[in-house]
Design a protein around this motif. Structure first.
Motif, PDB file in Angstrom:
ATOM      1  N   LYS A  78      19.547  -6.458  34.308  1.00 47.13           N
ATOM      2  CA  LYS A  78      18.475  -7.622  32.969  1.00 47.13           C
ATOM      3  C   LYS A  78      16.704  -7.149  33.665  1.00 47.13           C
ATOM      4  CE  LYS A  78      20.507 -11.808  32.837  1.00 47.13           C
ATOM      5  NZ  LYS A  78      20.719 -13.216  32.451  1.00 47.13           N
ATOM      6  N   ALA A  79      17.630  -5.835  34.998  1.00 46.51           N
ATOM      7  CA  ALA A  79      16.064  -5.306  35.603  1.00 46.51           C
ATOM      8  C   ALA A  79      15.370  -4.415  34.146  1.00 46.51           C
ATOM      9  CB  ALA A  79      16.390  -5.012  36.891  1.00 46.51           C
ATOM     10  N   TYR A  80      15.999  -4.452  33.567  1.00 42.08           N
ATOM     11  CA  TYR A  80      14.692  -3.014  32.370  1.00 42.08           C
ATOM     12  C   TYR A  80      14.991  -3.559  31.068  1.00 42.08           C
ATOM     13  CZ  TYR A  80      17.667  -1.164  36.887  1.00 42.08           C
ATOM     14  OH  TYR A  80      18.227  -0.686  37.524  1.00 42.08           O
ATOM     15  N   PRO A  81      13.870  -3.022  30.737  1.00 43.72           N
ATOM     16  CA  PRO A  81      13.714  -3.347  29.256  1.00 43.72           C
ATOM     17  C   PRO A  81      14.878  -3.393  27.955  1.00 43.72           C
ATOM     18  CG  PRO A  81      12.113  -1.309  29.603  1.00 43.72           C
ATOM     19  CD  PRO A  81      13.303  -1.561  30.741  1.00 43.72           C
ATOM     20  N   PRO A  82      14.960  -3.674  26.894  1.00 44.20           N
ATOM     21  CA  PRO A  82      15.186  -3.341  26.233  1.00 44.20           C
ATOM     22  C   PRO A  82      15.571  -2.245  25.828  1.00 44.20           C
ATOM     23  CG  PRO A  82      13.633  -5.250  25.936  1.00 44.20           C
ATOM     24  CD  PRO A  82      13.531  -4.553  27.024  1.00 44.20           C
ATOM     25  N   GLY A  83      16.664  -1.597  24.520  1.00 45.39           N
ATOM     26  CA  GLY A  83      17.001  -0.186  24.213  1.00 45.39           C
ATOM     27  C   GLY A  83      16.315   0.160  23.104  1.00 45.39           C
ATOM     28  N   PRO A  84      17.075   0.750  22.148  1.00 50.34           N
ATOM     29  CA  PRO A  84      16.322   1.320  20.761  1.00 50.34           C
ATOM     30  C   PRO A  84      16.221  -0.097  19.719  1.00 50.34           C
ATOM     31  CG  PRO A  84      17.450   2.965  21.925  1.00 50.34           C
ATOM     32  CD  PRO A  84      17.630   1.952  22.579  1.00 50.34           C
ATOM     33  N   PRO A  85      15.114  -0.210  19.143  1.00 50.08           N
ATOM     34  CA  PRO A  85      14.848   0.937  18.278  1.00 50.08           C
ATOM     35  C   PRO A  85      13.313   1.397  19.021  1.00 50.08           C
ATOM     36  CG  PRO A  85      14.556  -0.221  16.899  1.00 50.08           C
ATOM     37  CD  PRO A  85      15.202  -1.130  17.857  1.00 50.08           C
ATOM     38  N   ALA A  86      12.759   0.068  19.441  1.00 53.90           N
ATOM     39  CA  ALA A  86      11.323   0.568  20.239  1.00 53.90           C
ATOM     40  C   ALA A  86      11.154   1.014  21.697  1.00 53.90           C
ATOM     41  CB  ALA A  86      10.653  -0.917  19.937  1.00 53.90           C
ATOM     42  N   SER A  87      10.232   1.706  21.746  1.00 54.96           N
ATOM     43  CA  SER A  87       9.641   1.875  22.745  1.00 54.96           C
ATOM     44  C   SER A  87       9.602   0.917  24.495  1.00 54.96           C
ATOM     45  CB  SER A  87       8.854   3.019  23.312  1.00 54.96           C
ATOM     46  OG  SER A  87       9.301   4.038  23.079  1.00 54.96           O
ATOM     47  N   PRO A  88       9.777   0.957  25.734  1.00 51.28           N
ATOM     48  CA  PRO A  88       9.742  -0.189  26.013  1.00 51.28           C
ATOM     49  C   PRO A  88       8.008  -0.715  26.131  1.00 51.28           C
ATOM     50  CG  PRO A  88      11.016   1.421  26.776  1.00 51.28           C
ATOM     51  CD  PRO A  88      10.482   2.261  26.618  1.00 51.28           C
ATOM     52  N   ASP A  89       8.118  -2.245  26.647  1.00 55.17           N
ATOM     53  CA  ASP A  89       6.858  -3.044  26.167  1.00 55.17           C
ATOM     54  C   ASP A  89       5.588  -2.100  27.405  1.00 55.17           C
ATOM     55  OD1 ASP A  89       4.653  -4.549  26.131  1.00 55.17           O
ATOM     56  OD2 ASP A  89       5.564  -6.570  25.595  1.00 55.17           O
ATOM     57  N   LEU A  99      12.048  -8.024  32.419  1.00 51.61           N
ATOM     58  CA  LEU A  99      12.756  -8.142  31.106  1.00 51.61           C
ATOM     59  C   LEU A  99      14.289  -8.929  31.241  1.00 51.61           C
ATOM     60  CD1 LEU A  99      11.006  -4.772  29.594  1.00 51.61           C
ATOM     61  CD2 LEU A  99      10.141  -7.190  29.568  1.00 51.61           C
ATOM     62  N   LEU A 100      14.077  -9.852  30.488  1.00 50.70           N
ATOM     63  CA  LEU A 100      15.139 -10.691  30.160  1.00 50.70           C
ATOM     64  C   LEU A 100      15.837 -10.905  29.268  1.00 50.70           C
ATOM     65  CD1 LEU A 100      14.324 -13.904  32.653  1.00 50.70           C
ATOM     66  CD2 LEU A 100      15.332 -12.036  33.417  1.00 50.70           C
ATOM     67  N   LEU A 101      14.779  -9.810  27.858  1.00 48.51           N
ATOM     68  CA  LEU A 101      15.599 -10.476  26.694  1.00 48.51           C
ATOM     69  C   LEU A 101      17.144  -8.902  26.259  1.00 48.51           C
ATOM     70  CD1 LEU A 101      12.260  -9.541  24.787  1.00 48.51           C
ATOM     71  CD2 LEU A 101      13.701 -10.970  24.871  1.00 48.51           C
ATOM     72  N   PRO A 102      18.068  -9.443  25.672  1.00 51.39           N
ATOM     73  CA  PRO A 102      19.072  -8.791  25.407  1.00 51.39           C
ATOM     74  C   PRO A 102      18.616  -7.511  25.119  1.00 51.39           C
ATOM     75  CG  PRO A 102      18.795 -10.436  24.263  1.00 51.39           C
ATOM     76  CD  PRO A 102      17.844 -10.806  25.373  1.00 51.39           C
ATOM     77  N   LEU A 103      19.344  -6.370  24.860  1.00 49.05           N
ATOM     78  CA  LEU A 103      19.759  -5.532  24.655  1.00 49.05           C
ATOM     79  C   LEU A 103      19.717  -5.518  23.053  1.00 49.05           C
ATOM     80  CD1 LEU A 103      21.724  -3.074  26.519  1.00 49.05           C
ATOM     81  CD2 LEU A 103      18.932  -2.716  26.732  1.00 49.05           C
ATOM     82  N   LEU A 104      18.715  -4.895  22.054  1.00 49.29           N
ATOM     83  CA  LEU A 104      18.960  -4.715  20.781  1.00 49.29           C
ATOM     84  C   LEU A 104      19.683  -3.021  20.087  1.00 49.29           C
ATOM     85  CD1 LEU A 104      14.798  -4.100  20.137  1.00 49.29           C
ATOM     86  CD2 LEU A 104      16.995  -6.403  20.303  1.00 49.29           C
ATOM     87  N   SER A 105      20.092  -3.789  19.203  1.00 51.13           N
ATOM     88  CA  SER A 105      21.817  -2.906  18.490  1.00 51.13           C
ATOM     89  C   SER A 105      20.398  -1.912  18.203  1.00 51.13           C
ATOM     90  CB  SER A 105      21.789  -3.996  17.653  1.00 51.13           C
ATOM     91  OG  SER A 105      20.891  -4.538  16.230  1.00 51.13           O
ATOM     92  N   ALA A 106      21.466  -0.707  18.469  1.00 49.24           N
ATOM     93  CA  ALA A 106      20.655   1.126  18.014  1.00 49.24           C
ATOM     94  C   ALA A 106      20.795   0.917  16.474  1.00 49.24           C
ATOM     95  CB  ALA A 106      21.992   1.524  18.791  1.00 49.24           C
ATOM     96  N   ALA A 107      19.315   1.091  16.605  1.00 48.05           N
ATOM     97  CA  ALA A 107      18.948   2.028  15.057  1.00 48.05           C
ATOM     98  C   ALA A 107      18.110   3.862  15.304  1.00 48.05           C
ATOM     99  CB  ALA A 107      17.754   1.348  14.693  1.00 48.05           C
ATOM    100  N   SER A 108      19.191   4.338  16.898  1.00 46.04           N
ATOM    101  CA  SER A 108      18.957   5.903  17.016  1.00 46.04           C
ATOM    102  C   SER A 108      20.020   6.684  17.498  1.00 46.04           C
ATOM    103  CB  SER A 108      18.301   4.683  18.636  1.00 46.04           C
ATOM    104  OG  SER A 108      19.854   5.094  19.286  1.00 46.04           O
ATOM    105  N   PRO A 109      19.728   8.130  17.553  1.00 48.58           N
ATOM    106  CA  PRO A 109      21.063   8.649  17.534  1.00 48.58           C
ATOM    107  C   PRO A 109      22.027   8.337  18.433  1.00 48.58           C
ATOM    108  CG  PRO A 109      18.429   9.418  17.802  1.00 48.58           C
ATOM    109  CD  PRO A 109      18.367   8.487  17.786  1.00 48.58           C
ATOM    110  N   SER A 110      21.844   7.522  19.332  1.00 48.01           N
ATOM    111  CA  SER A 110      22.626   6.838  20.713  1.00 48.01           C
ATOM    112  C   SER A 110      23.457   5.225  19.791  1.00 48.01           C
ATOM    113  CB  SER A 110      21.886   6.814  21.241  1.00 48.01           C
ATOM    114  OG  SER A 110      21.572   8.892  22.273  1.00 48.01           O
ATOM    115  N   LYS A 111      24.829   5.595  19.800  1.00 49.22           N
ATOM    116  CA  LYS A 111      24.659   4.077  20.005  1.00 49.22           C
ATOM    117  C   LYS A 111      25.164   3.454  21.073  1.00 49.22           C
ATOM    118  CE  LYS A 111      29.801   4.249  20.385  1.00 49.22           C
ATOM    119  NZ  LYS A 111      31.259   4.596  20.467  1.00 49.22           N
ATOM    120  N   LEU A 112      24.701   1.777  21.306  1.00 47.42           N
ATOM    121  CA  LEU A 112      24.723   1.291  22.239  1.00 47.42           C
ATOM    122  C   LEU A 112      25.815   0.645  21.940  1.00 47.42           C
ATOM    123  CD1 LEU A 112      21.208   0.444  22.391  1.00 47.42           C
ATOM    124  CD2 LEU A 112      22.344   1.973  23.469  1.00 47.42           C
ATOM    125  N   VAL A 113      26.248   0.251  23.061  1.00 44.42           N
ATOM    126  CA  VAL A 113      27.662  -1.279  23.645  1.00 44.42           C
ATOM    127  C   VAL A 113      27.116  -1.952  23.787  1.00 44.42           C
ATOM    128  CG1 VAL A 113      29.650   0.621  22.870  1.00 44.42           C
ATOM    129  CG2 VAL A 113      28.492   0.306  25.415  1.00 44.42           C
TER     130      VAL A 113
END
Length: 405
Positions: A74-85, A7-21
């Motif tokens: 880039k070898a891993y899925p995007p982060g929250p809010p959605a679970s990995p595809d 998955l080459l998509l950038p990480l999504l901004s967090a809508a989760s309990p954990s802050k993403l930077v």
């Protein structure tokens, strides 16, 4: 190698309990794993878990991406809010799930629903506290899941890292020469690789806390596999091939189906807790608890009976939550508790299936039920001490809503 599309998509901004930077670029920091990351990787080709987490030898003089680099992320899925595809799962993981279902290792329990962060509700009138479902949110204890430490022990662990309180926590642990277990959120490793490496390189144990921190009983079988599998993979890829043994469900939300998937597909043992500081809510608006309340609870637990031992839910979410542990640490010592990293205490002196701890060599001696034969989860306790486990749940405390960590 995985039959998987990276998955080459950038990480999504967090809508989760954990802050993403922001993700780190390849050259913005020097990310080193010091001596604990080997130049060559051990793989037992015949072992089912290593078949799920295999890394082939680099070709044409190439090397594996540096932990913390953009190529690594880039070898891993995007982060929250959605679970990995789930359509992007490695075929090996899907096959392992299908095999477990076919042999009857996964109970046919429908996913729960949860609205406004309330406790999960099951369809068709299923009782979450009944023997069919056995929801850990309702404090029902599944055979083989771990809730208690051995008598006289505090099994020390922290959830949700790496996060804002990690550096404060690690500085104190260095001063005390104390090792602990970190139940880490997979997507958080991408966003704070330096803190992850600092915890790993000091010898702390790294365990699984899912990829996006969801209520796991609300997820489909494939989504459960995705949440666990990607977190195991990033830990495996970033620690020299270590395969974690333990996972903790966010909000303590598991049941017989979720626990069985964790065990039958990935060999993971579920760890809950028997006391809850609710320190995750220290920085909520308004705060759900206070440092004084946590201090009073810690005083009560740590001056009370030592049977069973304590597994206290604590977090490295903020400096406030880390400081609550720091304030309680002398009380643990003064009251004669034996202190140990939770994974070491529960894993028969081995934190990983193929390594004793984060500082030891990765070996071919794997302590796991082969996936083809695993039909029932089984707990374990440290061989250095009697388990002292209690089957009662009256001292257990679970999060009651999805704002909890």
């Amino acid at each position: 190698m995985f039959a998987v599309v990276l998955l080459l998509l950038p990480l999504l901004s967090a809508a989760s309990p954990s802050k993403l930077v922001d993700r780190h670029d390849d050259n913005d920091h020097s990310h080193t794993a010091e001596k604990r990351l080997p130049s060559t990787w051990y793989h037992d080709a015949a072992h089912p878990v290593h078949e799920l987490f295999r890394r082939g030898a680099p070709t044409d003089g190439a090397t594996y991406p540096v932990v913390g680099s953009d190529a690594w992320a880039k070898a891993y899925p995007p982060g929250p809010p959605a679970s990995p595809d789930v359509t992007q799962l490695p075929t090996e993981w899907v096959n392992a799930l299908n095999a477990a279902v076919a042999r009857g290792a996964i109970p046919n329990i429908p996913p729960s629903t949860s609205s406004d962060g309330n406790n999960p509700v099951y369809p068709n009138g299923l009782d979450p506290n009944g023997p069919e479902v056995c929801s850990s949110t309702e404090k029902c204890r599944i055979d083989g899941d771990i809730w208690d430490a051995p008598d006289g022990y505090v099994g020390i662990s922290f959830d949700d890292g790496p996060e804002a309180g990690t550096q404060t926590l690690l500085t104190f642990l260095d001063q005390q020469k104390q090792q602990v277990t970190h139940f880490m959120i997979g997507s958080n490793l991408i966003n704070q690789p330096n803190d992850f490496l600092a915890a790993f390189n000091r010898g702390d144990d790294i365990a699984v806390h899912t990829w996006t921190h969801p209520q796991m009983t609300t997820k489909s079988n494939l989504e459960v596999v995705a949440e666990l599998g990607w977190t195991m993979k990033i830990i495996h890829d970033s620690t020299g091939g270590r395969v974690p043994k333990f996972w903790r469900p966010p909000y303590g939300d598991s049941d017989k189906r979720v626990s069985a998937i964790a065990k039958a597909v990935f060999g993971l043992t579920t760890i809950i807790w028997n006391q809850d500081t609710e320190d995750w809510s220290l920085t909520e608006t308004p705060p759900g608890t206070t440092a004084d309340k946590i201090k009073a609870s810690m005083q009560q637990w740590l001056t009370g009976p030592k049977n069973p031992g304590l597994i206290i839910l604590e977090h490295e979410l903020s400096t406030d939550s880390s400081n609550s542990f720091i304030a309680a640490y002398p009380v643990m010592q003064q009251n004669g508790w034996k202190l140990a990293s939770l994974a070491q205490l529960m894993g028969n002196n081995a934190s990983y299936f193929n390594a004793a701890n984060s500082g030891s060599a990765v070996s071919g001696v794997l302590d796991i039920i082969p996936a083809a034969n695993a039909t029932k989860s089984s707990g374990s306790s440290a061989s250095a001490a009697p388990s002292g486990s209690s089957s009662s749940s009256n001292s257990s405390s679970n999060h009651s809503n999805a704002n909890a960590q």
